[in-house]
Each structure stands twice: as C-alpha cells, then as structure tokens.
Scaffold this motif. Structure first.
Motif: not given
Length: 411
Positions: A358-365, A370-374, A384-391
C-alpha cells in the motif's frame, strides 16, 4: 516402489502424470498430495521430507506449543488413510535434474518423476556468526521443544525481531512469567508489513503487557562461552540474559535447486498458474510449486512477484498447484486472497490482502483500551488490504472486494 530413477512415463507435458514426487512433506506438500488424489490422480505418489517427523502444524509452535506441556504430537496434521503415498522422511532432497526428471536425495537415492511439486518451505534465518548455547531459533517442532524448556518464570529472555513470530514468542514467554525484552531494528514492530499505524498499536500492546520493547536498535553481540550470559545492543546497552530467540525472518529452502537452471531469486520463480520457470523465463513442463518457497506475480502488487509465508497461502496454493499439474493444458491463475492471523496478548490480529504494497493506510477504528483496531490499505486509491484487531467480522467485506479485483484480473 523402488528409489531408482527412470520409468517416469509420458510426463505432465503430454497429459496427466503417472508418477508424482512432492518434495516437502509439511503443510503445502501434504495438501498438494491430498489435492492430487482428490483431483483423480491414481499414479505413484512419493513425499520427500527433510525432517523425520510426519506433517505437523507450525503456527501453534510459537503459541500453544510454548505455552503448555502438551505432547508434541498435538500439532500433527491428519493424513488421510487412503492417501496411498510413499513417505521418505528425514531424507532431504539435494539436487534436481529437470531434463533427466530426477530428484537426488541425501542418502544417494534418485527418484524419477513426470510430475513434480516443489514445496520445501523455508528455514529460520540464523545469526551472522557463532552464538553461545541458549540462543535459539524457532521453525520446527524440535526448536519449539528446546525453547519451551527455557521458558521458566523469572528468567530473562531476549527476543530479536518484533515481527509476527517474534511478537508471539515474546507474548507467550511473558504469559509464562518471564522478563522479556523485545528488540526491533525498525521504529515500530511490523512497520514494513502493516505500516506505522498498526505497528504502533502492536507496540503499545507489547508494552502494556509488561514487555520491554526497544525499537530502532539491533543486537551487536552475544556474551557467554559456552552458555549465554548477555547481549550488547547497538545503543551500547548490555542486557543480562538467561536465553534468547532469533526471530529474524525466514530463508526459502532453495539450496538443493542451485545449478538446476530454475529461476531462483530468493524463492522459486513461478508464473500466475504456479508453474515453475526456468532461468530464461520459460515454463518447465510438469513442475509446479506451492507455499513459502514460491514467488509469483500478484495483481494486488501491480503484477510484481511476491512471496508469502502464511498458512492459508500454503493450503490454497497447494490445491491450485495440484490442479495445474493434473491439467497442464488448462492453466488457471492462482487467485487466492492472501490472509494471515496472529494471536497475542489475548487479542486476535487478522489481515487480508497485501498491506505491505500500500501507499496509503486509512485508520477506520483505533481503540487501544478496548483492544480494537481496523485499518484499510490502498494503492493508487484502490483497496489492496485490511487489518483488524478483535474485529474479525469486518474482514468479510474487504475479502469480497479483493476477490472481485483478483477475479477481474484473472479474467
């Protein structure tokens, strides 16, 4: 079946093979063998493995295997009773003759084939020089058992490298009551793989769990002879230690292919259908590859060749490679959506696609308490991708969108 060469048959270039050799008897090799049988292959099937163990699962080695006293057999992969394969374990392949269609083994055997699956995986990257006893790597079952013996409450452990493996080892050791220092050369854990946003989040998780995380530094030397007593960091810090683990990445097992004329650039070069390529870029008939050892063109990377050392990739590539081997006249691009997971500090980290491109990362959460990340990842504006923590549930939509991109590229 004897180990003698010859009698390989007409070859995959002229139709379905009659004798297939799978070099690599771990996850990708086993799944390729299963897919061959499921696809109707009824010929001779041989699996060659460097380790003496039957196939076993590697992801639990840095988590459940280190955290418990369960026997090593709890990580065994089930082998179908009707697989009908000859197993040659503890006998690594040492050379490939693609023109003579033989694989030479360390014990001197030469196996003839008209279909070949290369699934030799990778090995742990070692230190650049000698190290004292007590410095470990973790790649195989025996490594896990040796390291587990070191993980006793109150001991001081250094983990070198804060990638997913290093992070999991550090988290497991901390849960067992060790004093853990985690050293990372970059400014954040996994910065190259998932970006600064997700890397910073994981850094905070490590620190909140009591791990001493040191970023932007490296280990310059280990102390102790014959047993480990400490390590020196690049900032001059000297750490007293009882044990250490090198989690410096993996090295594809391609040494046995040197001199074979294959396209080797770290990994084994393949086309989109996982057919192995010669050094001149032409397809080598009857030879496919799967798993950690493969580098192949990926649409999410703009057509650049990528290599992925993930469990799901090995499973899906094995099935695709088997199909290509059995249907040489109908090559289909491998269109699996890359995915990986990690469990550490009680959270579930999940990812799809290729965040590293990726050339850009967008933080959704972003919710550390609360131990959550998106986070979603984009290249030239396209996902091109996505990453989550406890989602975990939120990944389904990303996966569908990425699958549509891959199917469109394949069409």
């Amino acid at each position: 079946m004897s180990g003698a060469a010859g009698g390989a048959g007409t070859g995959a270039a002229g139709g379905e093979p009659r004798r297939v050799v799978v070099v690599g008897a771990s996850l990708a090799g086993l799944r390729a063998a299963e897919a061959l049988r499921a696809g109707g292959f009824g010929g001779e099937l041989t699996l060659v493995g460097a380790e003496p163990h039957p196939p076993y699962d590697r992801p639990p080695l840095s988590k459940q295997q280190l955290a418990s006293e369960d026997p090593a057999g709890s990580t065994d992969l089930p082998v179908p009773a009707g697989l009908g394969a000859e197993w040659l374990l503890g006998t690594p392949a040492v050379a490939l003759d693609p023109d003579g269609r033989t694989v030479k083994l360390a014990d001197g055997q030469e196996l003839g084939w008209d279909g070949l699956v290369i699934a030799t995986g990778s090995s742990a990257r070692g230190w650049h020089g000698p190290v004292p006893a007590g410095v470990h790597t973790l790649r195989g079952r025996d490594d896990a058992l040796a390291l587990r013996a070191e993980l006793r409450p109150g001991r001081r452990l250094l983990v070198v490298g804060a990638g997913f493996l290093g992070g999991e080892i550090a988290a497991t050791a901390r849960s067992r009551g060790l004093e853990v220092t985690l050293v990372e050369a970059a400014e954040q854990p996994l910065a190259r793989a998932v970006g600064a946003e997700a890397g910073g989040y994981l850094a905070e998780l490590h620190r909140a769990s009591g791990i001493e995380l040191r970023t932007g530094v490296t280990v310059t030397a280990f102390r102790g002879d014959p047993g480990l007593t400490g390590a020196v960091l690049s900032d001059g810090t000297e750490l007293p230690l009882d044990a250490a683990v090198l989690a410096l990445g993996a090295v594809p097992n391609t040494g046995w292919l040197e001199g074979s004329g294959l396209a080797l650039d770290g990994e084994v070069g393949c086309d989109a259908a996982l057919r192995v390529l010669r050094a001149d870029g032409s397809v080598l008939p009857g030879v496919v590859a799967a798993g950690d050892v493969v580098r192949w063109p990926h649409p999410l990377a703009g057509g650049a060749r990528v290599a992925l050392g993930h469990w799901t990739n090995a499973v899906e590539q094995a099935a695709a490679a088997a199909h290509t081997l059995l249907r040489p006249g109908e090559p289909e691009p491998f269109t699996g959506v890359p995915s990986f997971w990690s469990d550490l500090h009680g959270v579930k980290v999940r990812s799809v696609g290729l965040p590293a491109f990726a050339d850009e990362a967008r933080v959704v959460e972003h919710d550390l308490p609360g131990r959550r990340l998106e986070v979603s990842y984009h290249r030239a504006g396209a996902l091109v991708g996505a990453l989550t923590v406890n989602r975990v549930g939120r990944l389904a939509g990303y996966r569908r969108e990425l699958q549509e991109v891959l199917l469109g590229a394949a069409g």
